[in-house]
Design a protein around this motif. Structure first.
Motif, PDB file in Angstrom:
ATOM      1  N   PRO A  92       0.796  -1.164  -0.379  1.00 21.09           N
ATOM      2  CA  PRO A  92      -0.038  -0.341  -0.193  1.00 21.09           C
ATOM      3  C   PRO A  92       0.555   1.353   0.042  1.00 21.09           C
ATOM      4  CG  PRO A  92      -1.382  -1.253   1.257  1.00 21.09           C
ATOM      5  CD  PRO A  92       0.115  -2.630   1.024  1.00 21.09           C
ATOM      6  N   ALA A  93       1.680   1.167   0.585  1.00 20.64           N
ATOM      7  CA  ALA A  93       2.751   1.941   0.881  1.00 20.64           C
ATOM      8  C   ALA A  93       3.852   2.610  -0.573  1.00 20.64           C
ATOM      9  CB  ALA A  93       3.906   2.146   1.621  1.00 20.64           C
ATOM     10  N   GLY A  94       3.576   1.443  -2.041  1.00 21.43           N
ATOM     11  CA  GLY A  94       3.501   1.637  -2.880  1.00 21.43           C
ATOM     12  C   GLY A  94       5.173   1.372  -3.496  1.00 21.43           C
ATOM     13  N   ILE A  95       5.146   0.569  -2.370  1.00 25.83           N
ATOM     14  CA  ILE A  95       6.909   0.219  -2.193  1.00 25.83           C
ATOM     15  C   ILE A  95       7.014  -1.967  -2.853  1.00 25.83           C
ATOM     16  CG2 ILE A  95       9.019  -0.300  -0.858  1.00 25.83           C
ATOM     17  CD1 ILE A  95       8.370   2.327  -0.825  1.00 25.83           C
ATOM     18  N   ILE A  96       7.886  -1.856  -4.341  1.00 24.93           N
ATOM     19  CA  ILE A  96       8.130  -2.637  -5.136  1.00 24.93           C
ATOM     20  C   ILE A  96       9.640  -3.477  -4.563  1.00 24.93           C
ATOM     21  CG2 ILE A  96       6.357  -1.743  -6.171  1.00 24.93           C
ATOM     22  CD1 ILE A  96       8.241  -1.527  -8.703  1.00 24.93           C
ATOM     23  N   ASP A  97      10.578  -3.088  -3.529  1.00 20.89           N
ATOM     24  CA  ASP A  97      11.391  -4.008  -3.872  1.00 20.89           C
ATOM     25  C   ASP A  97      12.272  -4.000  -2.846  1.00 20.89           C
ATOM     26  OD1 ASP A  97      11.860  -1.451  -2.757  1.00 20.89           O
ATOM     27  OD2 ASP A  97      13.412  -0.500  -4.202  1.00 20.89           O
ATOM     28  N   ALA A  98      11.271  -4.057  -1.506  1.00 21.06           N
ATOM     29  CA  ALA A  98      11.451  -5.185  -0.487  1.00 21.06           C
ATOM     30  C   ALA A  98      11.710  -6.058  -0.343  1.00 21.06           C
ATOM     31  CB  ALA A  98      10.479  -4.362   1.128  1.00 21.06           C
ATOM     32  N   GLU A  99      12.390  -6.711   0.560  1.00 25.02           N
ATOM     33  CA  GLU A  99      13.119  -7.928   1.199  1.00 25.02           C
ATOM     34  C   GLU A  99      13.410  -8.442   2.545  1.00 25.02           C
ATOM     35  OE1 GLU A  99      15.977  -7.558  -3.146  1.00 25.02           O
ATOM     36  OE2 GLU A  99      16.995  -7.719  -0.954  1.00 25.02           O
ATOM     37  N   ILE A 100      12.285  -9.723   2.740  1.00 22.94           N
ATOM     38  CA  ILE A 100      12.422 -10.484   3.634  1.00 22.94           C
ATOM     39  C   ILE A 100      12.836 -11.766   3.151  1.00 22.94           C
ATOM     40  CG2 ILE A 100      10.263 -11.122   3.925  1.00 22.94           C
ATOM     41  CD1 ILE A 100      10.354 -10.693   6.895  1.00 22.94           C
ATOM     42  N   HIS A 101      14.347 -11.845   3.726  1.00 25.38           N
ATOM     43  CA  HIS A 101      14.842 -14.042   3.106  1.00 25.38           C
ATOM     44  C   HIS A 101      15.743 -13.703   4.080  1.00 25.38           C
ATOM     45  CE1 HIS A 101      17.789 -12.548   0.600  1.00 25.38           C
ATOM     46  NE2 HIS A 101      17.215 -10.893   0.382  1.00 25.38           N
ATOM     47  N   GLY A 102      16.337 -14.820   3.438  1.00 29.11           N
ATOM     48  CA  GLY A 102      17.631 -15.582   4.411  1.00 29.11           C
ATOM     49  C   GLY A 102      17.919 -15.169   5.563  1.00 29.11           C
ATOM     50  N   GLN A 103      19.550 -15.371   5.902  1.00 34.27           N
ATOM     51  CA  GLN A 103      19.291 -15.076   7.681  1.00 34.27           C
ATOM     52  C   GLN A 103      19.141 -14.212   7.812  1.00 34.27           C
ATOM     53  OE1 GLN A 103      23.663 -14.542   8.255  1.00 34.27           O
ATOM     54  NE2 GLN A 103      23.322 -16.371  10.240  1.00 34.27           N
ATOM     55  N   MET A 104      19.317 -12.698   7.397  1.00 34.66           N
ATOM     56  CA  MET A 104      18.414 -11.250   7.735  1.00 34.66           C
ATOM     57  C   MET A 104      17.137 -11.483   8.235  1.00 34.66           C
ATOM     58  SD  MET A 104      20.802  -9.630   8.389  1.00 34.66           S
ATOM     59  CE  MET A 104      20.294  -8.376   9.220  1.00 34.66           C
ATOM     60  N   GLY A 105      16.382 -11.960   6.998  1.00 37.56           N
ATOM     61  CA  GLY A 105      15.219 -12.489   6.874  1.00 37.56           C
ATOM     62  C   GLY A 105      14.583 -13.642   7.992  1.00 37.56           C
ATOM     63  N   SER A 106      15.021 -14.220   8.149  1.00 34.97           N
ATOM     64  CA  SER A 106      14.519 -15.009   9.456  1.00 34.97           C
ATOM     65  C   SER A 106      15.099 -14.496  10.413  1.00 34.97           C
ATOM     66  CB  SER A 106      15.730 -16.212   9.843  1.00 34.97           C
ATOM     67  OG  SER A 106      16.795 -15.572  10.591  1.00 34.97           O
ATOM     68  N   ARG A 107      15.029 -13.446  10.758  1.00 30.76           N
ATOM     69  CA  ARG A 107      14.271 -12.206  12.017  1.00 30.76           C
ATOM     70  C   ARG A 107      13.194 -11.228  12.813  1.00 30.76           C
ATOM     71  NH1 ARG A 107      20.017 -12.909  10.813  1.00 30.76           N
ATOM     72  NH2 ARG A 107      21.783 -12.726  12.254  1.00 30.76           N
TER      73      ARG A 107
END
Length: 412
Positions: A290-305
């Protein structure tokens, strides 16, 4: 006789031409008087009178300049210059060869210059050589500064992820017809479905106490495992939440503030329990997109947090996210007291004031002996001005080293 006849014709012809010139060229009554001919748009209610004289007059002024000298170039219709197109170079010898107006122009203002100076100085003081900052204005214009990385490159934002979790759960609770003072025991069946079941010693905990770090959960179970091999699975917050709700981990004092990542690990489970989606999917749908963000990521070792520190966004993307959710018109900004808050700490962010006068901020960092060492910070005003920055290379905090105070003072 023939000579006199020709002389007569010349005199008569000259008189005629002089009369015609007087008719066609308007007189000025002296310096400071307005010209007799005005543009049609200057008098929209007047319809120009069409006559032979006016046609001849227009012809004269088309072929000659307003000062009576002949035009050196053909007359052409004015054309629109598209935004972002090069503007023809000035004839001044001091002018650049070409000037381009970019679509997203930097803002030259006292505020942006002050913010940039504060951030540059802070980076230098802490020997940081890689980072990015932006200042986003209410009209969408953005001032950028990149040092060793691009302002549009997604990077881990550490605890700035908590604001995403808080906003996400706020929306989910509204969808479900629930409130922040819902107890874990009241949603035990849904939580059991995702394999985290509240027990008798914690079923009284409210979602409000978790989001404001006043639940009494202690110690912070994530601190010793942040860099371990356990990370790598996006569902790790379920394991942490399950451990946090064991009796032996209820060592804190309820209603006393204790910043603890495990509070947000539990909230990540609550989001999954109430939506039937993964934490990442639920919050991408409700907060990021909804904020128009298309390149946010959540994956891998950092994403596990995940819910407490797993998101990766660029400085530009986080600024747009903050502007979307923390500008006046959003109930969380206009009436912050209607949501949980403890000593200004609300739904994963700190807020002072309300409406256009609101100031919202949060800092995050990730420190580990084997790296990476990184951090991020944002400060938003209710009127739509946002500062966003990230950095890496050393374990420094924006709050402990004075950056937060300096930016806050400049933004007031």
């Amino acid at each position: 006789m023939i000579f006199l006849q020709r002389l007569f014709y010349v005199v008569i012809g000259g008189a005629f031409l002089l009369a015609l010139a007087a008719l066609l060229v308007p007189r000025s009554d002296g310096p400071g008087q307005a010209d007799a001919i005005q543009l049609a748009s200057d008098a929209p209610d007047a319809q120009p009178e069409i006559s032979t004289v006016s046609v001849l007059r227009d012809l004269v002024f088309t072929m000659m300049g307003s000062n009576g000298t002949p035009r050196q170039t053909p007359v052409t219709a004015p054309g629109a210059v598209p935004i972002g197109a090069p503007i023809p170079a000035s004839t001044s010898p001091d002018a650049p060869a070409d000037i381009t107006l970019p679509l997203d122009r930097p803002i030259a203002s006292d505020l942006t210059q002050t913010l940039e100076a504060e951030w540059r100085g802070w980076m230098a003081d802490n020997a940081l050589t890689e980072g990015a900052m932006v200042v986003l204005m209410p009209d969408g214009a953005m001032h950028r500064l990149a040092i060793g990385r691009d302002t549009a490159t997604p990077v881990p934002v550490a605890s700035l992820s908590k604001a995403i979790t808080g906003i996400c759960l706020d929306i989910v609770l509204q969808e479900q017809g629930l409130g922040w003072y819902t107890r874990l025991g009241e949603i035990a069946p849904q939580m059991s479905a995702v394999r985290v079941t509240p027990q008798s010693w914690n079923e009284h905990l409210t979602l409000a106490s978790l989001v404001t770090h006043t639940s009494g959960l202690a110690p912070d179970l994530t601190q010793g495992t942040m860099g371990s091999d356990l990370h790598g699975a996006l569902g790790l917050h379920r394991r942490i939440a399950s451990e946090a709700l064991r009796e032996e981990n209820m060592q804190g004092t309820p209603r006393r503030f204790f910043y603890n990542n495990t509070n947000y690990a539990v909230l990540g489970v609550v989001i999954e329990a109430l939506t039937g989606q993964s934490y990442a999917e639920a919050c991408m749908d409700r907060v990021i997109t909804p904020a128009g963000i298309i390149d946010a990521e959540i994956h891998g070792q950092m994403g596990s947090r995940s819910a407490y520190g797993g998101w990766e966004l660029s400085a530009e993307a986080y600024a747009r996210l903050a502007q979307h959710w923390f500008t006046t018109g959003n109930p969380a900004v206009d009436t912050p007291a209607e949501r949980p808050m403890h000593d200004h700490y609300a739904l994963g962010y700190v807020i002072h004031g309300s409406g256009q006068a609101a100031d919202i901020s949060h800092a995050g960092r990730f420190c580990h002996g084997g790296g990476p060492n990184l951090g991020a910070y944002f400060h938003a005003r209710g009127d739509g001005v946002v500062f966003s920055a990230n950095w890496s290379g050393a374990c420094v905090s924006a709050t402990d080293t004075g950056l937060g105070r300096a930016i806050s003072a400049a933004m007031r």
